[in-house]
Motif scaffolding. Sequence first.
Motif, PDB file in Angstrom:
ATOM      1  N   LYS A 484       0.826  -1.219   0.000  1.00 13.61           N
ATOM      2  CA  LYS A 484       0.000   0.000   0.000  1.00 13.61           C
ATOM      3  C   LYS A 484       0.856   1.262   0.000  1.00 13.61           C
ATOM      4  N   GLY A 485       2.143   1.123   0.342  1.00 18.51           N
ATOM      5  CA  GLY A 485       3.044   2.277   0.317  1.00 18.51           C
ATOM      6  C   GLY A 485       3.643   2.548  -1.053  1.00 18.51           C
ATOM      7  N   ILE A 486       3.303   1.696  -2.031  1.00 24.92           N
ATOM      8  CA  ILE A 486       3.840   1.863  -3.386  1.00 24.92           C
ATOM      9  C   ILE A 486       2.809   2.610  -4.216  1.00 24.92           C
ATOM     10  N   VAL A 487       3.101   3.861  -4.529  1.00 24.64           N
ATOM     11  CA  VAL A 487       2.164   4.696  -5.288  1.00 24.64           C
ATOM     12  C   VAL A 487       2.767   5.007  -6.654  1.00 24.64           C
ATOM     13  N   PRO A 488       1.909   5.260  -7.668  1.00 18.63           N
ATOM     14  CA  PRO A 488       2.381   5.324  -9.055  1.00 18.63           C
ATOM     15  C   PRO A 488       3.456   6.367  -9.337  1.00 18.63           C
ATOM     16  N   TRP A 489       3.265   7.612  -8.889  1.00 16.99           N
ATOM     17  CA  TRP A 489       4.093   8.699  -9.402  1.00 16.99           C
ATOM     18  C   TRP A 489       5.168   9.142  -8.415  1.00 16.99           C
ATOM     19  N   LYS A 490       5.487   8.291  -7.479  1.00 17.32           N
ATOM     20  CA  LYS A 490       6.562   8.590  -6.537  1.00 17.32           C
ATOM     21  C   LYS A 490       7.586   7.454  -6.537  1.00 17.32           C
ATOM     22  N   HIS A 554       5.910  -1.450  -8.559  1.00  9.47           N
ATOM     23  CA  HIS A 554       5.794  -0.034  -8.899  1.00  9.47           C
ATOM     24  C   HIS A 554       5.331   0.134 -10.346  1.00  9.47           C
ATOM     25  N   LEU A 555       5.855  -0.706 -11.261  1.00 12.18           N
ATOM     26  CA  LEU A 555       5.431  -0.646 -12.660  1.00 12.18           C
ATOM     27  C   LEU A 555       3.956  -1.001 -12.787  1.00 12.18           C
ATOM     28  N   GLU A 556       3.509  -2.014 -12.039  1.00 13.30           N
ATOM     29  CA  GLU A 556       2.091  -2.380 -12.069  1.00 13.30           C
ATOM     30  C   GLU A 556       1.216  -1.242 -11.547  1.00 13.30           C
ATOM     31  N   ALA A 557       1.686  -0.552 -10.503  1.00 17.36           N
ATOM     32  CA  ALA A 557       0.916   0.579  -9.949  1.00 17.36           C
ATOM     33  C   ALA A 557       0.783   1.695 -10.979  1.00 17.36           C
ATOM     34  N   ILE A 558       1.862   1.964 -11.720  1.00 23.28           N
ATOM     35  CA  ILE A 558       1.809   2.995 -12.760  1.00 23.28           C
ATOM     36  C   ILE A 558       0.818   2.595 -13.855  1.00 23.28           C
ATOM     37  N   CYS A 559       0.868   1.315 -14.259  1.00 22.73           N
ATOM     38  CA  CYS A 559       0.016   0.851 -15.357  1.00 22.73           C
ATOM     39  C   CYS A 559      -1.460   0.769 -14.960  1.00 22.73           C
ATOM     40  N   GLN A 590      11.386  -7.320 -20.218  1.00 25.46           N
ATOM     41  CA  GLN A 590      11.462  -8.196 -21.389  1.00 25.46           C
ATOM     42  C   GLN A 590      12.661  -9.133 -21.299  1.00 25.46           C
ATOM     43  N   GLY A 591      13.694  -8.721 -20.561  1.00 26.46           N
ATOM     44  CA  GLY A 591      14.854  -9.584 -20.337  1.00 26.46           C
ATOM     45  C   GLY A 591      14.673 -10.497 -19.145  1.00 26.46           C
ATOM     46  N   HIS A 592      13.442 -10.609 -18.654  1.00 25.37           N
ATOM     47  CA  HIS A 592      13.081 -11.486 -17.533  1.00 25.37           C
ATOM     48  C   HIS A 592      13.811 -11.102 -16.238  1.00 25.37           C
ATOM     49  N   GLN A 593      14.188  -9.830 -16.113  1.00 23.11           N
ATOM     50  CA  GLN A 593      14.820  -9.372 -14.872  1.00 23.11           C
ATOM     51  C   GLN A 593      13.811  -8.791 -13.896  1.00 23.11           C
ATOM     52  N   LEU A 594      12.588  -8.580 -14.368  1.00 27.85           N
ATOM     53  CA  LEU A 594      11.505  -8.124 -13.494  1.00 27.85           C
ATOM     54  C   LEU A 594      10.338  -9.094 -13.609  1.00 27.85           C
ATOM     55  N   PRO A 595       9.780  -9.523 -12.484  1.00 28.63           N
ATOM     56  CA  PRO A 595       8.667 -10.484 -12.517  1.00 28.63           C
ATOM     57  C   PRO A 595       7.327  -9.808 -12.765  1.00 28.63           C
ATOM     58  N   VAL A 596       7.022  -9.481 -14.031  1.00 22.67           N
ATOM     59  CA  VAL A 596       5.760  -8.807 -14.368  1.00 22.67           C
ATOM     60  C   VAL A 596       4.999  -9.626 -15.400  1.00 22.67           C
ATOM     61  N   LYS A 597       3.676  -9.428 -15.426  1.00 21.79           N
ATOM     62  CA  LYS A 597       2.823 -10.157 -16.358  1.00 21.79           C
ATOM     63  C   LYS A 597       2.851  -9.497 -17.734  1.00 21.79           C
ATOM     64  N   GLU A 598       2.502 -10.280 -18.755  1.00 18.91           N
ATOM     65  CA  GLU A 598       2.501  -9.771 -20.124  1.00 18.91           C
ATOM     66  C   GLU A 598       1.482  -8.642 -20.290  1.00 18.91           C
ATOM     67  N   ALA A 599       0.366  -8.735 -19.564  1.00 20.76           N
ATOM     68  CA  ALA A 599      -0.641  -7.668 -19.652  1.00 20.76           C
ATOM     69  C   ALA A 599      -0.080  -6.336 -19.161  1.00 20.76           C
ATOM     70  N   THR A 600       0.753  -6.389 -18.140  1.00 20.27           N
ATOM     71  CA  THR A 600       1.381  -5.171 -17.626  1.00 20.27           C
ATOM     72  C   THR A 600       2.348  -4.588 -18.654  1.00 20.27           C
ATOM     73  N   LEU A 601       3.084  -5.455 -19.346  1.00 18.49           N
ATOM     74  CA  LEU A 601       4.022  -4.988 -20.368  1.00 18.49           C
ATOM     75  C   LEU A 601       3.273  -4.296 -21.512  1.00 18.49           C
ATOM     76  N   LYS A 602       2.147  -4.874 -21.935  1.00 24.69           N
ATOM     77  CA  LYS A 602       1.358  -4.253 -23.010  1.00 24.69           C
ATOM     78  C   LYS A 602       0.851  -2.873 -22.587  1.00 24.69           C
ATOM     79  N   ARG A 603       0.404  -2.801 -21.342  1.00 26.66           N
ATOM     80  CA  ARG A 603      -0.096  -1.519 -20.826  1.00 26.66           C
ATOM     81  C   ARG A 603       1.026  -0.486 -20.772  1.00 26.66           C
ATOM     82  N   ALA A 604       2.225  -0.923 -20.385  1.00 25.31           N
ATOM     83  CA  ALA A 604       3.357   0.000 -20.310  1.00 25.31           C
ATOM     84  C   ALA A 604       3.708   0.541 -21.694  1.00 25.31           C
TER      85      ALA A 604
END
Length: 626
Positions: A484-490, A554-559, A590-604
Amino acid sequence: MDQGAGAGAGPQRARGRLGAPSSGMRAPGTPWARFSAWLECVCVVTFDLELGQALELVYPSDFQLTDKEKSSICYLSFPDSHSGCLGDTQFSFRIRQCGGQRCPGHAGEKPGDRGAPASLQREPAHYFGYVYFRQVKDSSVKRGYFQKSLVLLSRLPFVRLFQALLGLVAPEFFDKLAPCLEAVCNEIDQWPAPAPGRTLSLPVMGVVLQVHIPSRADTPESGPLEPSGHETLLPAPVVLPSVHELDLFRCFRPVLAHVQLLWELMLLGEPLLVLAPSPAVSSEMVLALTSCLQPLKFCCDYRPYFTIHDSEFKEFTTRTQAPPNVVLGVTNPFFIKTLQHWPHILRVGEPKMSGDLPKQVKLKKPSRLKTLDTKPGPCSSSPGTQRRALGPGRGGQWGWHSRRGCPHPQSRARGSLPSPGLYTAYTAHLHRDKALLRRLLKGLQKKRPSDVQTAVLRRHLLELTQSFIIPLEHYMASLMPLQKGIVPWKTPPQIRPFRQDDFLQSLERSGPQLTCVLKGDWLGLYRRFFKSPHFDGWYRQRHREMTQKLEALHLEAICEANIEIWMKDKSEVEVVDLILKLRERLVRAQGHQLPVKEATLKRARLYIDTAIGSLPKDLQAVLCPP
């Protein structure tokens, strides 16, 4: 199950001598790319009457080795001791790659390592050498003996697999030589990549080896690999239970009474010298010891077989500083005198596979070593001169030979050795698990198979390591910021620092006593562990994983936020800064260094396009050049 080579295995690759010099994994689609996923090269080392050990062949021929690496491979590919060592012998060694990481592809986690247990990932700065040595009488040779070694050089610690491969290839090679070797390398170049979690069929010389490549998702309960798919494979495959695990019970038979003390020495990264009668016993004991900590990665240096001619000899034997954190396997008694200042020395004899438990080595004070006569016989000299020591021959005597030459089976000289034992002043922090020893003894009495005994021993060591690591994992997880402490623009919050005192206080309510029945000074063991290379390696790995998780959250919060509302009152500089940061995260994901879903990558990607579209044309041209 994944199949091996076939018609659809890919385009044919150039064979034989290749033009461009190469080292390290080759790019997909290039010659020998599949081969290099398993092996760096194959070497043949022979004995030359004028030169001594000599590198006869390297295949593929374009693989580059430095002169120092060639010298190390030559010396380490021949036993420097002979205890009736006629016939065939298998052992392994590990050498440091000269000049660090020559191949940029080896920096960081490689594609083939994704999902692999930390202890089974490729070595970025070391080579493993897997050796098949043959010494037989041959009247056609001037000295009367045929002496040659076939060596597989790899970055993978798959000792069980490569020993099995050598067992198939080497006898045939010694009869037919180079043409056989070239054919085998071509077959390996058709193997599928050793991707973690896959079960592979690997054809070689008319035999199919069926192996499972371990992954982090594997559980101890999964058990050994079972034969499968026989109806589609002709001939039926040779199933290897493991690509890396040794017969732990056979290796530890003479030291079972002290296996927990040895586990502690490994956990703390203590320097340990293993003196054995042969390279086979030396290398197996060292590899067994370093495997004790799984799933924890062994972060110290280790050399399954080491000689006085190794390029690191002076570094490891210096008395001007504390002994290095290394497990050293040797056969030369010269090391007993040279490394008397080391705190722990294990002397073992030839393994005995009788039904009864062999006589257990005793704990002895290191001072006992100083009273021994380790001087060689009158025909010898120091390792810096023209002659060097060998291992024990018949009757416990020791042979010597010219530094340029190869050990002669009939050479003998006088010398004394310490009796088998663990020479150390270390006192174990944990009480010995007598129930384990009773269970193993009962298994011997009932003639329980060695693989079952090994499973009992391996499970005990695994549970011991897990009981030690779980409290550290729980405490480390508590240092992660709340989601909950992870906010998009900070900027995302930082991971809190690891405080050793806070961790030690937490052991009262969540310590190893919750999962382990062993009593003892757990606090003292943790305090010493904090000073070891293994704590540093474990902490760095966990901190890196948590940082990546934090960036992913943090990337998911932004997306999940509304970028158009955010951009309304933002300057062009702020928008460009967001685009650059999103792009950097996208590349890492994309280099598998961050554990994110494909949907998040498309949104980014969509957010990046939206942000760029809001900027003036000149800036768009800079950010998206044609």
